[in-house]
Scaffold this motif. Structure first.
Motif, short mmCIF file in Angstrom:
data_model
loop_
_atom_site.label_atom_id
_atom_site.label_comp_id
_atom_site.label_asym_id
_atom_site.label_seq_id
_atom_site.Cartn_x
_atom_site.Cartn_y
_atom_site.Cartn_z
N GLN A 16 0.82 -1.20 0.00
CA GLN A 16 0.00 0.00 0.00
C GLN A 16 0.85 1.25 0.00
N ALA A 17 2.10 1.17 0.48
CA ALA A 17 3.00 2.33 0.52
C ALA A 17 3.67 2.58 -0.83
N GLN A 18 3.24 1.86 -1.85
CA GLN A 18 3.70 2.11 -3.22
C GLN A 18 5.14 1.64 -3.48
N THR A 19 5.71 0.81 -2.60
CA THR A 19 7.07 0.36 -2.88
C THR A 19 7.12 -0.54 -4.10
N ILE A 20 6.04 -1.27 -4.39
CA ILE A 20 5.98 -2.06 -5.63
C ILE A 20 6.03 -1.13 -6.83
N ALA A 21 5.22 -0.07 -6.79
CA ALA A 21 5.20 0.88 -7.90
C ALA A 21 6.57 1.54 -8.09
N GLN A 22 7.25 1.81 -6.98
CA GLN A 22 8.58 2.42 -7.07
C GLN A 22 9.56 1.47 -7.74
N GLN A 23 9.50 0.20 -7.37
CA GLN A 23 10.40 -0.77 -8.00
C GLN A 23 10.12 -0.89 -9.50
#
Length: 532
Positions: A16-23
């Motif tokens: 939910q903290a968008q770390t997937i999107a950042q990667q």
């Protein structure tokens, strides 16, 4: 160059903290900078999956795509996104490299240089150590919160309770669901009535149309028992009550092993009490526990006047339910399918029409067949020959082998059509050579994968010394067959028979045969005889 990307986070909070999107953003930017080609279906993601295990859907898809040579390079931000455990990292890296897939990390570029390999090993060991530290800190933090009464031990609240949606583990947010709490009180009252049983309580709830905790129309005995044994209804929920231990035995030789773990209670002095709203009084709860223990001791299955040789091993071939022993008029003994008598087990409105199976006939048939298997091990030798021919290879591996073979044949057909197009002057020479080279590389990768599968199947079977071990076991038990007592017969049946399936006049006996010296002491081994 065709590229695949892989991103992972360990918890839903990180997702939910968008770390997937950042990667993914970083990986896409690198792909565009290099001028590579990235298809949407080659972006593999695992959200909320721990890096301590390899059982992850995104990683499995990445490995399957590599086996089919769908891409040339796998791009990952850093090694601990692939796996936290160094052994797991090396396992996946070696698998991908053997398939001709180059693995590249953004933060820690790696080459075949020994120094880079050593550095990767050190980083993997440090990541594994950090994960162990994090797990230990979380465990100690949870225990501290339990002792302070600030954390609930529930992943999901018991039937009759509701929690705060924003803070589901906060004890201050626990409240009673009045309707469900009334059902719980009624269940305790019903069970304390004279002659009441767990089955009777479950049937009354189902007949009244009360939804089960999972929202289903029918209750089962296990659900009723778990509610009646739950200490939380007395106003005290216990944390740190269970610990995980390795499983001592499997349920069946024909079922998956699963995690191989089970939970046992810790000493009561280690339990941590947390206050929750009360549903039933302690006196009523204690009375129910006493009756549960007495009913278990006095249950017919624990006080049988008649001896059933294949008790708990019989199944109905029509409805696939189990069949239990039953005595009629005090002298007639049968194995009866639960579809006849168990209103909770069968499909609503349907009743199994299978016949009652006389105990004496089925017990004698199974015992004579078992003696035949042990005194004439030709059937076992035949199964060994089938196993050596690959018939007994795990179904999943055999299916993958067939898929690989069909894919290789398809690629060969594509090569033929490509050559025909070139000879017909439809395709220029440079395009022909480029496409043919791609097809050849795919075929080579698939052949390597097929070879690895063949080796895996051979290792699974392990037939080198099995025949001698089985023969020795048969010789060991043959002298006692004729004079075996019922207890000895029952012991042999429990060891060697996995299931007896009765369908009208046909009886199917599924055996499990020990294949190692310690086999007689381990209920299930890997060689099975499934025949009628």
């Amino acid at each position: 160059m065709r590229v695949a990307t892989y991103a992972r986070v360990s918890t839903q909070r990180q997702a939910q903290a968008q770390t997937i999107a950042q990667q993914i953003t970083r990986l896409r930017a690198h792909v565009e900078a290099q001028g590579w080609m990235l298809e949407p279906e080659h972006i593999y993601v695992d959200e909320g999956y721990s890096g301590a295990k390899l059982n992850r859907p995104g990683l499995d898809s990445l490995r399957d795509g590599a086996a089919l040579a769908e891409f040339d390079t796998a791009l990952i931000t850093e090694p601990d996104r692939l796996a936290r455990n160094y052994v797991h990292q090396m396992l996946v890296l070696e698998e991908l490299e053997s398939l001709g897939i180059h693995v590249e990390f953004l933060d820690h570029p790696m080459s075949d240089d020994p120094h880079d390999r050593l550095l990767l090993q050190i980083r993997g060991a440090v990541a594994e150590y950090e994960r162990a530290l994090i797990a230990d800190r979380m465990r100690r933090g949870r225990l501290a919160k339990y002792r302070a009464g600030k954390l609930l031990p529930w992943g999901r609240p018991p039937y009759g309770y509701r929690v705060d949606a924003d803070h589901p583990r906060d004890p201050d947010g626990v409240r009673l669901d009045e309707a469900e709490a009334a059902v719980v009180i009624q269940m305790f009252d019903w069970y304390l009535e004279l002659g009441a049983t767990l089955y009777g309580v479950a049937k009354r709830l189902s007949d009244l149309g009360v939804p089960s905790p999972m929202g289903k129309p029918r209750w089962n005995v296990a659900t009723v028992r778990s509610i009646l044994r739950n200490h939380a209804y007395t106003g005290v929920a216990f944390a740190n009550r269970l610990r995980v231990v390795p499983s001592k035995r499997r349920r069946s030789a024909l079922e998956p092993v699963g995690k191989g773990e089970s939970a046992v209670e810790r000493p009561k002095e280690d339990w941590i009490a947390i206050s929750v709203p009360t549903v039933v009084e302690q006196e009523m709860f204690d009375s129910v526990q006493t009756k549960l223990s007495l009913n278990q001791q006095r249950a017919p299955r624990n006080n049988k006047a008649h001896q059933y040789l294949v008790r708990s091993l019989v199944s109905c071939g029509k409805c696939r339910l189990s069949a239990h022993g039953r005595t009629l008029h005090g002298k007639y003994h049968y194995y009866v399918c639960k579809g006849h008598t168990d209103a909770l087990g069968r499909v609503p409105g349907e009743r199994c029409k299978s016949r009652y199976v006389p105990v004496s006939q089925l017990d004698e048939l199974v015992w004579q067949d078992l003696c035949m298997v042990l005194t004439q091990p030709e059937a076992v030798a035949h199964e060994l020959e089938r196993a050596h021919g690959g018939h007994w290879a795990p179904q999943e591996l055999r299916a993958r082998m067939q898929t690989l073979s069909k894919t290789i044949e398809l690629l060969e057909l594509q090569k033929t059509r490509l050559l025909e197009a070139y000879l017909a002057d439809v395709l220029p020479l440079p395009d022909f050579e480029r496409k043919r080279s791609e097809l050849v590389k795919k075929q080579e990768a698939l052949r390597v994968q097929r070879t690895q599968l063949e080796v895996t199947i051979a290792q699974r079977i392990e037939l080198i010394n099995v025949a001698a071990s089985i023969e020795a076991f048969c010789i060991q038990v043959q002298p006692v067959l004729d004079r075996a007592t019922f207890a000895q017969r029952r012991q042999l049946v429990e060891l060697l028979v996995d299931r007896v399936i009765v369908t009208e006049d046909e009886v199917e006996i599924r055996y499990v045969i020990p294949t190692q010296p310690q086999g007689p002491h381990i209920p299930f081994s890997h060689l099975r005889l499934d025949y009628r």
